[in-house]
Design a protein around this motif. Structure first.
Motif, PDB file in Angstrom:
ATOM      1  N   ARG A   1       0.830  -1.213   0.000  1.00  0.00           N
ATOM      2  CA  ARG A   1       0.000   0.000   0.000  1.00  0.00           C
ATOM      3  C   ARG A   1       0.864   1.263   0.000  1.00  0.00           C
TER       4      ARG A   1
ATOM      5  N   ALA B   1       2.542   1.964  -3.400  1.00  0.00           N
ATOM      6  CA  ALA B   1       1.612   2.548  -4.373  1.00  0.00           C
ATOM      7  C   ALA B   1       1.403   4.033  -4.090  1.00  0.00           C
ATOM      8  N   GLU B   2       1.276   4.384  -2.819  1.00  0.00           N
ATOM      9  CA  GLU B   2       1.081   5.787  -2.465  1.00  0.00           C
ATOM     10  C   GLU B   2       2.349   6.600  -2.732  1.00  0.00           C
TER      11      GLU B   2
ATOM     12  N   GLU C   1       4.461   5.943  -5.086  1.00  0.00           N
ATOM     13  CA  GLU C   1       4.476   6.100  -6.546  1.00  0.00           C
ATOM     14  C   GLU C   1       3.636   7.303  -6.961  1.00  0.00           C
ATOM     15  N   ASP C   2       2.486   7.471  -6.324  1.00  0.00           N
ATOM     16  CA  ASP C   2       1.619   8.613  -6.624  1.00  0.00           C
ATOM     17  C   ASP C   2       2.272   9.938  -6.247  1.00  0.00           C
ATOM     18  N   ASN C   3       3.246   9.864  -5.333  1.00  0.00           N
ATOM     19  CA  ASN C   3       3.942  11.077  -4.878  1.00  0.00           C
ATOM     20  C   ASN C   3       5.345  11.194  -5.465  1.00  0.00           C
ATOM     21  N   GLY C   4       5.609  10.456  -6.531  1.00  0.00           N
ATOM     22  CA  GLY C   4       6.862  10.625  -7.253  1.00  0.00           C
ATOM     23  C   GLY C   4       8.044   9.871  -6.706  1.00  0.00           C
TER      24      GLY C   4
ATOM     25  N   SER D   1       9.490   6.023  -6.578  1.00  0.00           N
ATOM     26  CA  SER D   1       9.261   4.680  -7.112  1.00  0.00           C
ATOM     27  C   SER D   1      10.246   3.690  -6.510  1.00  0.00           C
TER      28      SER D   1
ATOM     29  N   GLY E   1      10.322  12.910 -10.474  1.00  0.00           N
ATOM     30  CA  GLY E   1      10.267  11.764  -9.583  1.00  0.00           C
ATOM     31  C   GLY E   1      11.640  11.227  -9.204  1.00  0.00           C
TER      32      GLY E   1
ATOM     33  N   ARG F   1      13.591   7.460  -8.324  1.00  0.00           N
ATOM     34  CA  ARG F   1      13.442   6.024  -8.543  1.00  0.00           C
ATOM     35  C   ARG F   1      14.556   5.293  -7.800  1.00  0.00           C
TER      36      ARG F   1
END
Length: 722
Positions: free
Chosen positions: A120, A123-124, A126-129, A131, A214, A216
């Motif tokens: 979870r 995923a959150e 990822e939504d905030n840049g 990864s 973002g 990574r």
């Protein structure tokens, strides 16, 4: 129960539990299961929407680190008891084997929940840049960057190892992480089994070059899998899995050791090779390769945990600082007490004016450091004595003590070598102090010196004045930024004499015949505590108000719990704030109906130990009695440690503890969990505006550290105890 109900009716209606033997072992809740319950509360913060995203990731990391330590210490000890045939039950009636079965079931659930929480959070993120690249494609520029990084920073420290008779199985250290590989030679299909230990000296997560806004991150193990062709040229990968081991980390010492430091150094080397207590591995393991590794590590099926997901998620702490500031707690700077500023930084002058209590991390721990630094440089200071249980690597506390010794002052430092996981660091600190000319003592072989004490003897005119510091937490400037603790500064003569006697006890085994204020373990702290509870029982039986407020990290001592049960049945109202382990069952009719227990888990780690006894308050001439302590209410703290408990005599300090600190903790809703009779904890209903004690303390200064300002403008949640 609504939030209003929680505040207005803190003692919910007691329940009957007919299936529980409250006259026997059923009156206690199991220590190990209670600890696992605490770690569930920590993990729950990873899913708390009121907590910033990356702070939630930190809570996930902490829950994993906590569980690792639990296995290396508590589970390891229980396994040894079970292995040697011990069947003596704990206070709650469970044998070591029964406890292990329950722990295993609950810990597996907890580890699975950690993986779900990571899914979870990822995923959150990822939504905030941000990864976390556990799978998926990489770009050509990223692959090129990884080629160079691998050659320059990773390849030189790797040791790929074949598993065959010519290559002894490598040692995998505690928390060691490795890839197990099933390979096949390309030219003739010849099989090869191999291990690739993942070095702990390299960061677990590699940040890739930024392409846009973002960030990574690639797990190190994924890079190694990408580069297997360079590590095993001429071979192709058939199957693989990752595994991680935890080892027994307890230390065994010779009681008649002639050189305690040398004995600890030997024991620390033995610890690295302790028995494996848990092995986790990812799914897809070839049966034969897994069997070989289990045999070589002496791992049984009961110690093996398989799951889909990421191993070693405690390493996620590396990513906490990876994102923007709005994904972290807002910055907070501890306050400098106004009274210290009024005296232009002179700690001794501020303490002479009046006893001073500092509430860390809201008031700066730097005051404790400056207290010792000022003592080191003051020509009128003649002696310093100090206990050290845990401190930072480049400790300014130790630096101040070294400076004092080099300046010709008499410096005595009691360093605890048995502080778990800090043994090696404390050995280094002791040698640093010895080189500076300080007198270093190691206390007792069979007792840990856990008390947090410091004395500074200063020549003032024709007198020697003893300034003392009494803390509930360690002399550790780093953890003091996130641990909630109290520091009492005083030049009270009786306390100064008491601390001198305690230091003589530590350094010379001369047990003090009498103490004027302090109580100490293992001599009289527990008996004093029980006596104070009995006084409340007597008040209640006589029709006077009987009340106890106490805050601690753990409560499991059976005699103390039984005495609290008797107090409850006598009508004493008991409110306990227990951060972690609690073996007492509250709210049971006929046993504990006047006891409530709550736990606070939030931005700061609750660590202070405070005890308040009503003492018939509200009646003429009566005032509450208030104590600070270094001890939790556990058997080890009462009988196997040197601990201290000091009574607060100063009215302002007493009012600060009762009317601010304890009242705020008891009134907290936003970060609180309430204990049920079955040992579980439940979070009460909570609105966005619910009272948060950490926020309150950040926004409001303390009473005793104030300077010329009065105390009338400081919010008080309940009437002062006086």
């Amino acid at each position: 129960m609504t939030e209003a109900d929680f505040l207005e009716h803190p003692f919910p209606e007691a329940v009957s539990l007919p299936d529980l033997d409250i006259a026997g072992p059923g009156r206690f809740y199991n220590r190990e299961l209670s600890w696992l319950g605490f770690n569930w509360r920590v993990l729950e913060e990873a899913d708390n929407p009121r907590v910033p995203l990356l702070e939630r990731l930190r809570f996930l990391s902490i829950s994993a680190s906590n569980l690792d330590e639990f296995y290396t210490v508590r589970v390891a000890g229980l396994r040894e008891l079970a292995r040697t045939g011990h069947v003596t039950p704990a206070a709650d009636g469970l044998t070591p084997a029964e406890q292990l079965a329950l722990i295993d079931e609950e810990a597996r659930r907890l580890m699975q929940a950690q993986q779900q929480s990571l899914t979870r959070l990822a995923a959150e993120m990822e939504d905030n840049g941000i990864s976390l690249l556990q799978s998926g494609p990489l770009t050509e520029p990223e692959l090129a960057y990884l080629d160079e990084l691998f050659v320059e920073r990773v390849f030189p420290v790797l040791s790929p190892l074949a598993i065959d008779p010519a290559h002894p199985f490598p040692f995998i250290p505690n928390a060691g992480f490795a890839l197990a590989l099933q390979l096949e030679r390309i030219r003739d299909n010849h099989p090869l089994q191999a291990l690739l230990p993942i070095p702990g000296q390299i960061d677990r997560f590699i940040e890739l070059p930024r392409d846009g806004a973002g960030r990574r991150f690639l797990p190190l193990e994924r890079l190694l899998l990408l580069k297997l062709g360079e590590l095993f040229p001429g071979y192709r990968l058939q199957a693989h899995f990752a595994f991680r081991v935890l080892r027994d980390s307890d230390l065994e010492l010779e009681e008649d050791a002639e050189d305690l430091v040398r004995e600890f150094e030997i024991a620390l080397k033995r610890r690295r090779r302790g028995k494996v207590v848990r092995m986790t591995h990812t799914a897809g393991a070839p049966a034969r390769l897994l069997a070989i590794i289990m045999q070589q590590l002496d791992v049984g099926a009961g110690q093996l945990v398989e799951f889909e997901g990421m191993l070693g998620i405690s390493d996620l702490a590396e990513l906490v600082q990876a994102g923007p500031a709005d994904l972290l707690w807002p910055p907070f700077s501890p306050r400098i007490p106004e009274r210290v500023s009024d005296h232009e930084g002179d700690l001794f002058a501020a303490i002479r004016q009046k006893d001073m209590l500092l509430h860390h991390p809201y008031e700066s721990f730097d005051m404790v450091v400056r207290f010792l630094q000022q003592a080191a440089r003051d020509p009128d200071v003649v002696a310093i004595k100090q206990t050290l249980y845990r401190t930072s690597h480049e400790s300014p506390i130790v630096g101040a003590l070294c400076e004092a010794a080099e300046n010709g002052k008499s410096v005595t430092a009691s360093i605890e070598l048995k502080a778990r996981f800090d043994e090696a660091a404390n050995i280094r600190q002791s040698r640093r102090l010895e080189r500076a000319g300080a007198h270093v003592v190691y206390g007792f072989i069979n007792l840990k010196t856990h008390a947090k004490l410091s004395t500074v003897v200063r020549r003032e005119g024709d007198q020697l004045v003893t300034y003392t510091h009494f803390g509930t937490g360690n002399y550790h400037p780093i953890t003091a930024r996130i641990y909630s603790d109290l520091s009492l500064f005083t030049c009270d003569r009786a306390i100064g004499r008491d601390l001198t006697r305690v230091f003589n006890f530590i350094s010379g085994y001369a047990e003090p015949e009498a103490l004027e204020n302090l109580a100490i373990s293992p001599i009289d702290l527990k008996s004093r505590l029980l006596e104070l509870i009995e006084i409340e029982i007597a008040h209640a039986k006589a029709g006077r108000p009987g009340e106890i407020w106490a805050k601690m990290n753990a409560l499991i001592d059976s005699e103390v719990i039984d005495t609290l049960y008797r107090a409850s049945n006598a009508g004493v109202r008991i409110s306990l704030i227990v951060r972690g382990i609690c073996g007492l069952r509250p709210g049971i009719r006929g046993l504990s109906e006047n006891i409530r227990v709550k736990s606070i888990v939030g931005r700061f780690l609750e660590h202070s130990r405070i005890i308040c006894f009503g003492n018939g308050y509200g009646l003429p001439g009566r005032r509450a009695r208030v104590f600070l302590s270094s001890a939790d209410w556990m058997g080890r703290n009462f009988s196997r440690r040197v601990e201290a408990m000091v009574e607060i005599e100063n009215p302002t300090v007493r009012a600060q503890i009762v009317g601010q600190i304890m009242a705020a903790n008891l009134s907290d809703v936003a970060q609180s969990w309430v204990m049920a009779p079955d040992g579980s904890f439940r979070r009460p209903p909570c609105s966005e505006s619910a009272f948060n004690c950490h926020r309150f303390f950040m926004e409001h200064p303390s009473l005793s550290g104030r300077g010329s300002a009065g105390a009338a403008d400081v919010p008080r949640l309940t009437p002062a105890a006086d």
